[in-house]
Design a protein around this motif. Sequence first.
Motif, PDB file in Angstrom:
ATOM      1  N   VAL A  11       0.886  -1.242  -0.126  1.00 13.84           N
ATOM      2  CA  VAL A  11      -0.085   0.131   0.035  1.00 13.84           C
ATOM      3  C   VAL A  11       0.970   1.233  -0.134  1.00 13.84           C
ATOM      4  CG1 VAL A  11      -0.233   0.397   2.549  1.00 13.84           C
ATOM      5  CG2 VAL A  11      -1.882   1.041   1.172  1.00 13.84           C
ATOM      6  N   SER A  12       0.344   2.287  -0.546  1.00 18.73           N
ATOM      7  CA  SER A  12       1.293   3.576  -0.543  1.00 18.73           C
ATOM      8  C   SER A  12       1.262   4.142   0.750  1.00 18.73           C
ATOM      9  CB  SER A  12       0.596   4.600  -1.492  1.00 18.73           C
ATOM     10  OG  SER A  12       1.295   5.683  -1.672  1.00 18.73           O
ATOM     11  N   VAL A  13       2.540   4.100   1.388  1.00 18.81           N
ATOM     12  CA  VAL A  13       2.641   5.058   2.773  1.00 18.81           C
ATOM     13  C   VAL A  13       2.608   6.296   2.542  1.00 18.81           C
ATOM     14  CG1 VAL A  13       4.244   5.165   4.580  1.00 18.81           C
ATOM     15  CG2 VAL A  13       3.922   2.953   3.481  1.00 18.81           C
ATOM     16  N   HIS A  14       2.918   6.676   1.169  1.00 15.34           N
ATOM     17  CA  HIS A  14       2.979   8.369   0.810  1.00 15.34           C
ATOM     18  C   HIS A  14       1.509   8.778   1.104  1.00 15.34           C
ATOM     19  CE1 HIS A  14       7.208   8.158  -0.575  1.00 15.34           C
ATOM     20  NE2 HIS A  14       7.059   9.577  -0.979  1.00 15.34           N
ATOM     21  N   LEU A  15       0.605   8.144   0.337  1.00 20.06           N
ATOM     22  CA  LEU A  15      -0.598   8.458   0.458  1.00 20.06           C
ATOM     23  C   LEU A  15      -1.442   8.536   1.743  1.00 20.06           C
ATOM     24  CD1 LEU A  15      -2.248   9.739  -1.850  1.00 20.06           C
ATOM     25  CD2 LEU A  15      -0.230   8.746  -2.561  1.00 20.06           C
ATOM     26  N   ALA A  16      -1.052   7.152   2.668  1.00 20.56           N
ATOM     27  CA  ALA A  16      -1.667   7.105   3.845  1.00 20.56           C
ATOM     28  C   ALA A  16      -1.200   8.213   4.797  1.00 20.56           C
ATOM     29  CB  ALA A  16      -1.046   5.501   4.401  1.00 20.56           C
ATOM     30  N   VAL A  17       0.156   8.413   4.809  1.00 20.30           N
ATOM     31  CA  VAL A  17       0.616   9.625   5.652  1.00 20.30           C
ATOM     32  C   VAL A  17       0.044  11.134   5.272  1.00 20.30           C
ATOM     33  CG1 VAL A  17       2.488  10.975   6.482  1.00 20.30           C
ATOM     34  CG2 VAL A  17       2.378   8.287   6.365  1.00 20.30           C
ATOM     35  N   GLY A  18       0.369  11.372   3.942  1.00 23.10           N
ATOM     36  CA  GLY A  18      -0.231  12.489   3.257  1.00 23.10           C
ATOM     37  C   GLY A  18      -1.424  12.909   3.312  1.00 23.10           C
ATOM     38  N   TRP A  36      -0.675  11.607  -8.141  1.00 28.83           N
ATOM     39  CA  TRP A  36      -0.106  11.919  -9.590  1.00 28.83           C
ATOM     40  C   TRP A  36       1.456  11.522  -9.296  1.00 28.83           C
ATOM     41  CZ3 TRP A  36       3.952  15.261 -10.686  1.00 28.83           C
ATOM     42  CH2 TRP A  36       4.294  15.252 -11.962  1.00 28.83           C
ATOM     43  N   SER A  37       2.187  12.260  -8.192  1.00 31.34           N
ATOM     44  CA  SER A  37       3.315  11.680  -8.183  1.00 31.34           C
ATOM     45  C   SER A  37       3.859  10.506  -7.914  1.00 31.34           C
ATOM     46  CB  SER A  37       4.022  13.003  -6.882  1.00 31.34           C
ATOM     47  OG  SER A  37       3.584  12.089  -5.651  1.00 31.34           O
ATOM     48  N   ARG A  38       3.179   9.755  -7.107  1.00 34.07           N
ATOM     49  CA  ARG A  38       3.564   8.358  -6.883  1.00 34.07           C
ATOM     50  C   ARG A  38       3.040   7.362  -8.258  1.00 34.07           C
ATOM     51  NH1 ARG A  38       6.938   7.934  -4.206  1.00 34.07           N
ATOM     52  NH2 ARG A  38       6.839   5.724  -3.333  1.00 34.07           N
ATOM     53  N   LEU A  39       2.308   7.681  -8.873  1.00 36.08           N
ATOM     54  CA  LEU A  39       1.710   6.993 -10.184  1.00 36.08           C
ATOM     55  C   LEU A  39       2.747   7.308 -11.264  1.00 36.08           C
ATOM     56  CD1 LEU A  39      -2.025   7.528 -10.112  1.00 36.08           C
ATOM     57  CD2 LEU A  39      -0.970   5.373  -9.843  1.00 36.08           C
ATOM     58  N   ARG A  40       3.007   8.655 -11.423  1.00 35.10           N
ATOM     59  CA  ARG A  40       3.901   9.088 -12.522  1.00 35.10           C
ATOM     60  C   ARG A  40       5.407   8.718 -12.365  1.00 35.10           C
ATOM     61  NH1 ARG A  40       1.436  11.401 -16.922  1.00 35.10           N
ATOM     62  NH2 ARG A  40       3.579  10.801 -18.003  1.00 35.10           N
ATOM     63  N   SER A  41       5.756   8.444 -11.098  1.00 31.34           N
ATOM     64  CA  SER A  41       6.998   8.126 -10.735  1.00 31.34           C
ATOM     65  C   SER A  41       7.270   6.523 -10.732  1.00 31.34           C
ATOM     66  CB  SER A  41       7.377   8.550  -9.354  1.00 31.34           C
ATOM     67  OG  SER A  41       6.615   8.169  -8.396  1.00 31.34           O
ATOM     68  N   THR A  75       0.752   1.373  -7.960  1.00 37.68           N
ATOM     69  CA  THR A  75      -0.378   1.574  -8.921  1.00 37.68           C
ATOM     70  C   THR A  75      -1.505   2.262  -8.617  1.00 37.68           C
ATOM     71  OG1 THR A  75      -1.604  -0.523  -7.667  1.00 37.68           O
ATOM     72  CG2 THR A  75       0.391  -0.965  -9.404  1.00 37.68           C
ATOM     73  N   ALA A  76      -2.675   2.553  -9.199  1.00 36.13           N
ATOM     74  CA  ALA A  76      -3.866   3.205  -8.861  1.00 36.13           C
ATOM     75  C   ALA A  76      -4.479   2.959  -7.558  1.00 36.13           C
ATOM     76  CB  ALA A  76      -4.872   3.688 -10.026  1.00 36.13           C
ATOM     77  N   THR A  77      -4.552   1.380  -7.581  1.00 42.58           N
ATOM     78  CA  THR A  77      -5.126   0.724  -6.484  1.00 42.58           C
ATOM     79  C   THR A  77      -4.456   0.784  -5.080  1.00 42.58           C
ATOM     80  OG1 THR A  77      -5.932  -1.159  -7.826  1.00 42.58           O
ATOM     81  CG2 THR A  77      -6.019  -1.618  -5.424  1.00 42.58           C
TER      82      THR A  77
END
Length: 202
Positions: free
Chosen positions: A133-140, A167-172, A176-178
Amino acid sequence: MTQIASPSSALVRKIALIVSHVLSPIILATLLLLLTPLRDASIAWSEAVLAAVFTTIIPWLILALAKRRGAVTDMHVTVRRQRHLIYAMTATMIIIGLIILWLVNASAGIFREVFCILLGLFTVAIINIWWKVSVHLAVGTYVILQVASQRADLLPAVLLFIAVLSWSRLRSFQHTATQVCGGVAVGILIHYAHEVMALFVN
């Protein structure tokens, strides 16, 4: 035939990586903790600094050491199997921080903030056993919701922030989107856990 990335796509990825670094979990969580006295007058600046030291700063130093020794491939720990030890060490430091805050009779507000970060860490650690899971998005997501709490007029800014970080996590090509959506869901869950705690712990 191997496809060669165009200069424009390479530039977009570079920009996305810069955004990811600037809005990294360590930076966002540290700022959230250090600036809590601006959102809650009952929290002393010394408590905020103490919380940040054990919750984010020391764990970041541990991560930097692990990176230097080759235990992790990058500072975002994008390889899922490398995250378990980092999560464990971070949780240990946060628990030590909570104990010290208790010993110095810190305010309930800083306890809630640190405890919810620990709760978020446990949540992503458990999910990480089966899925990345994206920790960036969880924290952000958690951070921006905390900052904009009870401010309906800031909803557009909240959505824009989450969109830019996603966008930053997807385009880097880090998630994944999920995985990004999963991170957003975790951030929302922990934010509401904080709101519930605030009703009972003052």
